[in-house]
Structures are given as structure tokens and as C-alpha cells.
Design a protein around this motif. Structure first.
Motif, short mmCIF file in Angstrom:
data_model
loop_
_atom_site.label_atom_id
_atom_site.label_comp_id
_atom_site.label_asym_id
_atom_site.label_seq_id
_atom_site.Cartn_x
_atom_site.Cartn_y
_atom_site.Cartn_z
N ALA A 216 5.56 -8.14 6.60
CA ALA A 216 4.73 -7.79 5.45
C ALA A 216 5.45 -6.79 4.54
N ASP B 92 -2.75 -5.89 4.18
CA ASP B 92 -2.09 -6.81 5.10
C ASP B 92 -2.04 -6.22 6.51
N GLU C 140 -5.36 -6.45 8.31
CA GLU C 140 -5.59 -7.80 8.80
C GLU C 140 -4.75 -8.11 10.03
#
Length: 1001
Positions: A856, A896, A899
Motif C-alpha cells: 500500500a 488502506d 482495511e
């Protein structure tokens, strides 16, 4: 070059370049000394043999003293060659020769002196010819008045040149009966070429030395020719031939030396950068893991569990970093200096420096650097490492007391030690670090946090080991303490009175000696060296080696051992000793592509030299009496036309070669150079065949049988033709020349044969050496370039791109002060997680989560700064032009990460959550310490992001007031306000819309 004092000391103004040049000279010397030493012996023995033959078999008559003097010059030339080889054999003189240009100075003196002897010997030969009729043809009337005046007065008339050449050869040479001086005879020009061209290039002298040698030899030849009364035009042609030959040699020597120097320094720079980076990598990830990581492609989990590991946390007093937000640079320098001293002490004690972050310093026992090795004697290892850790803690406490904070307060430290099971693993995909996991790590951190100034606070497990193995070290029970995340646990203080002055150097040496004696080693620091790779390490001796041996380069990326990467695939780079080229043709093609310009220059210089050689041959043959008086005019015209034809053809080929080179691409260099080398070999072969074909007509045996073949092989050597082409040329023409020499020159066949053999054999052997050495250098350079690319790839994975380049160029990391956006993530309830789970399972969980974080981070174009246990920190430089975009990327990255944590909770079935803080502000970035010198940042943004993270809820994201302003986030529905942060005035925190509900889950 910088000046050197008269007494051998280098002046203070002497630059490092002098030492670099000396290192290069020594390296280049070793590559040439062996072959050149052999050549000196061969030349010396041949001269002495010639002197012996002359003194015993000469039938020329004449003055006896001239005979002895002639033989003496032969003998002296041989003696000088043999004596000149002695400095290359004796170590004392060899060390002297290797200093800067001493070798080249000695060689200039040698070649110049040998040249003078050769000129003197040929002048004496002319004198003997003029005094004895048996030394020349009866058709020749030669008179040289060498006693009355200078220049000598020479008169000569040959009534029958054809008969002179064909019937009256002597020991001096086949055109001895003619009127041409021995100074400009073809065998003389051949010897001059050997002394001015072949031997100097074989000796490996540089271009300037070869140029000085050429000037000396040309002046000597011109002066001797003028003194001895040689025909001016003939003398000029000989001087021109030697000037072009030696001039070409000077350019070749300079080109070779320049290229060799550039490659030497480039290779050494790459090697030093590689060594420095490998040392850096070995501090970040233990060397014992490199062999496991070097072939890894998918970033699989690499880790293992280790029992009974000792962990120590050390934290500086709050006053050390209290001004970090307002005086970041000075605080950074202070912490960097303190931790550098800590590193030296840890290195002396042989412990494994695990990590440092902000004001915390973490040390582990040496076993943690070998996660896949087990002690052979668990009890002995535990005894040694536990006692060493306590002594190390005492030393660190004493060292910290020597420093003062920016406000002038005395610094102190708190120390916490724990013992237990630990898992060591390489975590993540980007900027992979070796991390330790387990309850012992968190317990050690808590022991440090709950300790007092200058006290060593330890867990119950460590205290039990100390009571059992070291009853002489007192322990004091502190009672049951309420510890965050651990509940109520019993802790102890180690009974050292650390309050007082720092130990003296003598006391420190005594303590270290005691520790070394307990560990059974002779010198300090032998347990674990800087690279943690010493095989004589006492603790390592308790290990049974399970790993494969570490890579010799220290990096886990394969850095080419007997293979190179060419065109994205690994190819064999072996060099054939027969053909002197790479076995794999793709590698050979790549080599020619890289060397295209140099190879083209060598061919061009050789063509120019060949042109002058043919021109000089044409001039001398045209003025030869035998040619001038040829009865068959048609044959004479045909012969002269052939010389002009080859001159014109050479000019045409030279022009076509350079015209084609303009649009030749580097990838086509191999076929281009191979074609033109073959073409010039064919050209030389045709020229030599033509000259041999005219031998029955011209009868110029010296020019055709000696000068032309000898200069042809020298010219082929200068052009750099392949070894096979040279060998084919020699094997085809040498037998023909030998046959013609023995049939046409019955009295001079031995001398001519030896001279021709000498030229061809040495030209061939030196051509082989040139090809082998140049390919070995190219191979070595490519190896280190490949290694440099691997190192740069690793550094780019560990540091920002500009910092990676700085490490390669300067070998160190400079700090920089800039605005940054910082994201600080911490996992919730990590202490309870490590206490309830096996250490290896925790390591696998963190590796999985952090690997996804890494992907990410890469996708959002943010730099991963560090991982600290369960904490993950990343940052990005900002300015007015990009601050909004960077903050948007940071918030998107935070979403991100939240999650990813949600997915990990379901995948691993564990209660895991995170808190995230995002802030901007001034930061100082750089590396602290010499062991584990990770690239870190310190300053306002980091401190604020850490506080924001601590104030966030589970799965929540807090951003600073400045970030809110940059993102233009306003109150009401779009913002969740939190309490004012202590020490930050009116700065508020909030989360963007859409994350509010997630933060409350």
C-alpha cells in the motif's frame, strides 16, 4: 601530482589522488611484470649469444680492436637486459619500482640505453665494412673517413648492385655490400621498432613515458645518422618510420593506461561501495540470514523461534529529547553521539544491537542474530550471555552519565532486562528489517519503562537465571508491580551502585578483560564483530551450524560468481585460453559493444602506422641501387605500381571503415570490427604475398624477408586482431619466409631467423596477453557493475533514492532538515497478543500485515520509514506545491491500512486493531549510530503523529490541525473533534468524513 618533501614525508597539501595513483600503478605493475621479466631474459641471452658467435666466428678481418669492440657492444646489450630484470626479481627494488612512475623511469633509461648500444653497434659495423674488403662486395667501393672529422665523410659506389645482393651476403646482412648505411637497414629498423614499440607496450608503460622514449630514440637516431654521414633522405625516411611506429605505440599505451586507470578506480569505487553497503546490510539483517534470503523472490516468511534469549532496553532521560520540537538538529546530534558510543560498547561486548528508536536503545544476546542455529551447550551460553548483559548495562549507564542535555542537565538512563522465548524474522516486502517478536521483547520494554534513573530493572525470569548461575551478583526484589498490559508481576533490581563517576579507561579495560575471560576469548569484541560473522566467537562456538555458509559478498542478492547477467539472462563468462575470447558469443558481442570506440581507435592507429611503413618501404626500395638499375623496365614499373596501389587501397579502406562507423550501432560492433579486422588481415596478407612475389626481381631480401613480415605482425598486434587470425597469419607465412631466408641468404640465415622468430613469437604472446587482460578487466568491471546495481537496488529498498546515491558516493548519510508528513500506526493490545500467542505466530502475523502495508505504501508513493515492534511509520517530504496531494495520499494510505487490519482480523482469527496518527511539521532525517544505522526522522511531526496515534480510538485515524487545514476540512459533520493535546496549544485532531463511524467500531 602533489609535492613530496625531501625527507620522504608527504606535504600536508598532498591530495588523495597521489595515493590512488600509487595504488593503480602497483596494480598495473603486477599485471605486466612477469611477462616482461621473461622478455628481458630472452633479449639478454640472444645478445650474449650473438656476441659469442661474433667473437669466435667472424671472418671479416679489419682492425682487431673494432672486432672486440663490436662483440663487446653485443655483450653489453645482453648484460644490461639481464641486469635490468633483476629489480623485477628482488623484493627491495620491486617495492621501489612500484612507487608511482619509478618503473617507467627505469624502463625509459633501459630502452634508451639499449637503443644507444644498437646505434653504436651498427655504426661500428659500417666502420668495419669500410676497413675490410672481405666485409663487402668486390663491386662496392666504400670509404668512410671516421677519424678526421664529424660528420663522417662517406663515399660509396656499387658497380653491380644485382650481383652484390645475390652473391655477396655477409655476416652483417644481405645488402651489406651495398651503399646503404647499416643504421637504416631493414633489420636495423626492425630492431628499433622492437626497442621502441613492442617491448615498451609489453612492459606496460604509460603514454607520456612512451612519448618521452620516442623523442629520445628519434633524437638519437637523427643525431647518429647525421654524425655518421648517412644520406639525408634515407635518414629522414628511417626517422619517419620510427616516429610513426613509436608515436602510434605512445597513443596505444596512453589509451590502454587511461582505460585501465578508469576501470581500476571505477572498480575500486564500486567495490568499496559494495563492501560498505554489505557492512550496512549486515547490521540491518544478520549475515546468517543472507544465504537464505539471496535466492528469495516472493518475500516469503523467513524466521525461527529461539529459546532463552536475553533482551535489554535502555531509555535516555526525558531531558535528552525535551527540546526535540524546537531544537531538533541539536537533539539529533546529541542522540546520534550517545548511541554511537553505545554502539562501540555493544560491539566490544559482542552483543547484538537490535534497534534504536527515538530515545530508546535495544540490545539482544548474540543468539538472536542466529535464528536458525541452536547452542551446543545451552547452560554455558546462558551463563555467558546473561552475565555479559549485566556488565554491558553497567557500562551503558556509566557512559550516559558523561553527557549533558541541551539545557545543561546531567543525563541518565533507565535499563530493563528480560529473558524468554523470542522469534526472529525478516518482516515486510519493502525496506525489510530483521525484527524480534515475543513476550520477552514487550516485557523488556515494560521493565525499562517502570525502571528508575541509573537502575537495572529485570523480570523474574531473568532474575531466576542470575540467582542460579551468578549468585555473586546481588539482586533486590522490588515486589509486585502493576505493569501496563502485563498485570501484576514480580520484578527485581540488579544490585549495582551505578551512581557516581564514570569508570576510568583502566577500570573499563579491567572490566572488559574480566568479561572476556569469563567468555573464554582473548580479545575484546571477538564474540560478534561488526558484521556479526566471526567464526572464533565464543558464543558461536556453542552453536551447531545448520545454515549454509554465508555468501562471500554478504548480500542476499546473488552478485555473480562465475556468471554474469547479459540481456536479462545469466550467461557463462569463461574466457577460453586458446582463443583468448569469451566462450559465450553473446558475452563476446557485449564486450565488443562496450569496447567499440577503443577497438576502432586501435585499428585506425595501426592503419596509419601501416601506411607509413609501406611508404617508407616504397621510398627505400625506390632508391635502392638494384631497383634503380633494373634492366627490365616493365618489371620495375610493375613493382613501383604495386606499392602505389597498396598505398591507395589502404587509404580507401581506411575511409570506408570510418564512414561505416558513423552509422554502426553499438550492438553491431562485434560484426563490424570482426569484418574490418579480417579485411585488414587479408590486406596485409596480399601485400606480403606481393612483396614475396617480387623477391626474384628486386632481390631486396632485407626489406622483403625481414622488415615486411616483422612489421606486419607488429602492426597486426597493434590493431588488436584476434588470436586465431594472428596465429593463422604466422603459421602460413613464417615457413615461407624461413624457406626464402635459408635459400636466399646463406650466411645470415641464423640471425635473420632469430630476429623474425623473436618478432612473431613475442607479438603473438603479447597479443594473447592483451586480449586476456582486457577481457578479465571487462569481466571484473561488469561483475562490480552488476554488484553495484544489486547494491543500489538494496539501498533503494532501504533508503530514499537520493540517500542511496549519497551512500554509494560518500559512504555515509548526511542529515537533512525539511518539512514532512508523518503517519504513525500502532497495533492495539499488542502486549496481550504476544503474551497469549507463540512468538513465531506473532512474527508471521506481523510479516503478513506489514507486507500488505508495504504494498500500500508503494502504491501511494510514500516512503516507509521504520517498523518498531508493532509500530509502522512512514513519511513523505512536503512543500507548498505538493502538501495537499501528500496529505491526501497519507489519509488514503491510512484508510488502506485500516482495511488491511480488518482483513487480517478475519484471516488470523485474532483480536487485532490499530490506531493511526497523521501530522506535518519540521523533521530532521538521517542515520544514528554505526550499528543498525536505519534511516530515521526526528522532530515535531513525528512527536505529534505519535501523540495523535495514542489519542485515537481503535481502528481510528487522527490528523493534526495543520493537516485539516491543508485538506480544508471544517467542523460539523465532516470532523470529529478530540481533546486538546498537551503542549500543543490549540491544535486539534480530527478524522475525515467517512472514517468517523469506522473509528468508533
Amino acid at each position: 601530482m602533489k609535492p613530496v618533501s625531501r625527507f620522504g614525508r608527504r606535504n600536508s597539501s598532498t591530495d588523495q589522488a597521489d595515493f590512488d595513483e600509487l595504488a593503480f600503478r602497483q596494480h598495473d605493475f603486477r599485471q605486466h611484470v612477469k611477462a616482461f621479466r621473461i622478455q628481458l631474459w630472452i633479449v639478454g641471452l640472444l645478445y650474449i649469444l650473438a656476441a659469442r658467435i661474433l667473437s669466435r666466428g667472424d671472418k671479416c678481418g679489419g682492425e682487431e680492436w673494432l672486432l672486440h669492440f663490436h662483440a663487446f657492444l653485443f655483450f653489453l646489450s645482453g648484460l644490461v637486459s639481464l641486469l635490468s630484470s633483476l629489480p623485477f626479481l628482488l623484493n627491495f627494488f620491486e617495492a621501489l619500482i612500484r612507487r608511482t612512475q619509478n618503473k617507467d623511469v627505469l624502463l625509459i633509461i633501459y630502452f634508451s640505453f639499449m637503443f644507444q648500444l644498437e646505434l653504436g653497434r651498427r655504426a661500428v659495423a659500417d666502420m668495419r665494412r669500410s676497413l675490410s674488403e672481405t666485409c663487402r662486395s668486390p663491386y662496392v667501393n666504400l670509404t668512410i673517413d671516421f677519424q678526421g672529422q664529424i660528420p663522417w665523410r662517406r663515399t660509396c659506389f656499387d658497380s653491380n648492385p644485382h650481383a652484390t645482393i645475390t652473391q655477396h651476403c655477409s655476416e652483417f646482412g644481405c645488402e651489406d655490400g651495398g651503399c646503404v648505411s647499416r643504421l637504416i637497414y631493414p633489420d636495423g629498423l626492425t630492431m628499433y621498432a622492437l626497442l621502441g614499440t613492442f617491448l615498451p607496450i609489453s612492459a606496460g608503460i604509460d603514454g607520456s613515458s612512451a612519448f618521452y622514449l620516442s623523442i629520445i630514440q628519434l633524437i638519437s637516431l637523427l643525431f647518429t645518422g647525421l654524425v655518421t654521414g648517412v644520406d639525408l633522405m634515407t635518414l629522414i625516411s628511417g626517422v619517419l618510420q620510427h616516429a610513426i611506429s613509436t608515436g602510434t605505440n605512445s597513443l596505444i599505451c596512453e589509451s590502454r593506461m587511461t582505460k585501465a586507470r578508469d576501470e581500476f578506480f571505477r572498480e575500486r569505487a564500486l567495490k568499496l561501495a559494495s563492501e560498505h553497503t554489505n557492512q550496512l546490510l549486515s547490521t540491518l539483517i544478520p549475515r546468517s540470514l543472507h544465504s537464505r534470503l539471496k535466492d528469495q523472490k516472493n518475500f516469503d516468511f523467513v524466521g525461527n523461534t529461539m529459546k532463552s534469549c536475553t533482551i535489554m532496553f535502555v531509555s535516555l532521560s526525558p531531558s535528552a529529547i525535551q527540546d526535540v520540537r524546537t531544537n531538533t538538529r541539536d537533539v539529533f546530534k546529541l542522540v546520534k553521539k550517545i548511541f554511537a558510543d553505545f554502539d562501540n560498547i555493544v560491539e566490544d561486548f559482542g552483543m547484538f544491537k537490535y534497534h534504536h528508536v527515538f530515545d530508546h536503545y535495544v540490545v539482544a544476546c548474540p543468539r538472536t542474530a542466529y535464528p536458525f542455529q541452536e547452542p551446543l551447550d545451552e547452560e554455558e551460553y546462558l551463563r555467558t550471555s546473561s552475565r555479559s548483559m549485566v556488565f554491558l548495562a553497567q557500562e551503558l549507564i556509566s557512559k550516559a552519565r558523561m553527557y549533558k542535555s541541551q539545557a545543561g542537565e546531567d543525563l541518565w538512563v533507565k535499563v530493563g532486562i528480560s529473558l524468554g522465548e523470542v522469534a526472529g524474522a525478516v518482516v515486510g516486502q519493502q525496506r525489510r528489517f530483521y525484527c524480534l517478536f515475543g513476550d520477552a521483547i514487550n516485557t523488556g520494554a515494560r521493565m525499562c519503562s517502570y525502571s528508575e534513573a541509573d537502575r537495572i530493572h529485570c523480570s523474574q525470569s531473568f532474575a531466576e537465571v542470575m540467582e542460579r548461575l551468578h549468585p555473586d551478583i546481588p539482586l533486590f526484589c522490588r515486589g509486585v508491580q502493576e505493569v501496563k498490559g502485563k498485570g501484576k508481576i514480580k520484578t527485581y533490581y540488579v544490585g549495582f551502585d551505578a551512581v557516581g563517576d564514570a569508570p576510568s579507561p583502566e577500570e573499563r579495560v579491567r572490566r572488559s578483560s574480566d568479561i572476556n575471560e569469563v567468555m573464554g576469548i582473548e580479545e575484546k569484541g571477538d564474540i560478534l564483530s561488526r558484521e556479526n560473522s566471526r567464526s572464533d566467537d565464543t558464543i558461536s562456538q556453542h552453536f551447531s551450524t545448520c545454515d549454509s555458509p554465508p555468501s562471500s559478498h554478504g548480500s542476499w542478492i546473488s552478485l555473480s560468481e562465475a556468471q554474469e547477467e547479459v540481456g536479462g539472462r545469466k550467461k557463462r563468462v569463461e574466457i577460453s585460453t586458446r582463443s583468448c575470447r569469451f566462450v559465450n558469443m553473446e558475452v563476446e558481442t557485449k564486450y565488443y559493444s562496450d569496447r567499440f570506440s577503443i577497438k576502432l581507435e586501435n585499428i585506425s592507429r595501426a592503419v596509419v602506422s601501416n601506411f607509413v611503413r609501406i611508404l617508407v618501404t616504397y621510398h627505400n626500395l625506390y632508391n635502392l641501387d638494384a631497383v634503380k638499375r633494373m634492366e627490365n623496365v616493365k618489371d620495375k614499373k610493375l613493382f613501383l605500381f604495386s606499392q602505389r596501389f597498396f598505398l591507395g587501397l589502404l587509404v580507401l579502406l581506411f575511409s570506408a571503415m570510418h564512414l561505416q562507423s558513423r552509422w554502426t550501432k553499438p550492438e553491431s560492433a562485434f560484426s563490424y570490427l570482426r569484418f574490418w579486422k579480417r579485411l585488414f588481415c587479408v590486406y596485409n596478407a596480399l601485400y606480403l604475398i606481393t612483396m614475396l612475389g617480387f623477391l626474384p626481381i628486386v632481390h631486396a631480401t632485407g626489406w622483403i624477408l625481414i622488415f615486411t613480415p616483422a612489421f606486419t605482425v607488429i602492426n597486426l598486434m597493434q590493431s588488436g586482431v584476434s588470436v586465431r587470425q594472428m596465429l593463422s597469419f604466422i603459421l602460413f607465412f613464417l615457413p615461407i619466409c624461413f624457406y626464402l631466408i635459408t635459400s636466399q641468404t646463406p650466411k645470415m640465415n641464423l640471425n635473420y631467423l632469430l630476429l623474425l622468430i623473436f618478432c612473431t613469437s613475442f607479438s603473438y604472446s603479447h597479443l594473447r596477453q592483451l586480449h586476456l587482460v582486457d577481457r578479465e578487466r571487462w569481466k571484473s568491471l561488469k561483475k562490480y557493475q552488476h554488484e553495484n546495481n544489486a547494491v543500489l537496488k538494496i539501498l533503494n529498498n532501504l533508503f530514499p533514492e537520493n540517500i542511496a546515491k549519497e551512500i554509494l558516493e560518500n559512504g555515509e548519510i548526511a542529515s537533512e532538515f525539511r518539512n514532512a508528513a508523518v503517519l504513525y500506526l500502532d497495533l492495539c493490545h499488542y502486549t496481550q497478543l504476544t503474551a497469549s500467542q507463540e512468538a513465531i505466530r506473532v512474527a508471521e502475523l506481523i510479516h503478513s500485515v506489514f507486507s500488505q502495508f508495504d504494498m500500500a505504501v508503494q502504491a501511494r508513493n510514500v516512503f516507509k520509514m521504520d517498523t518498531i515492534g508493532d509500530a509502522y511509520i512512514c513519511a513523505c517530504w512536503i512543500d507548498e506545491s505538493n502538501q495537499r496531494q501528500v496529505c491526501q495520499r497519507m489519509v488514503a494510505l491510512a484508510r488502506d491500512m485500516v482495511e488491511i487490519i480488518d482483513n487480517a482480523r478475519e484471516e488470523f482469527s485474532v483480536n487485532i486493531a490499530c490506531r493511526i496518527g497523521i501530522a506535518t511539521g519540521k523533521c530532521l532525517a538521517g542515520a544514528i549510530g554505526k550499528l543498525q544505522p536505519r534511516y530515521q526522522i526526528m522532530g515535531e511531526a513525528v512527536e505529534l503523529a505519535h501523540e495523535l496515534e495514542g489519542a485515537a480510538e481503535k481502528q481510528g485515524i487522527n490528523v493534526s490541525e495543520q493537516v485539516k487545514q491543508i485538506l480544508r476540512i471544517h467542523g460539523g459533520e465532516d470532523c470529529a473533534l478530540s481533546k486538546l493535546l498537551q503542549g500543543k496549544g490549540n491544535s486539534l485532531t480530527g478524522v475525515p468524513k467517512g472514517l468517523l463511524s469506522r473509528g468508533k467500531e
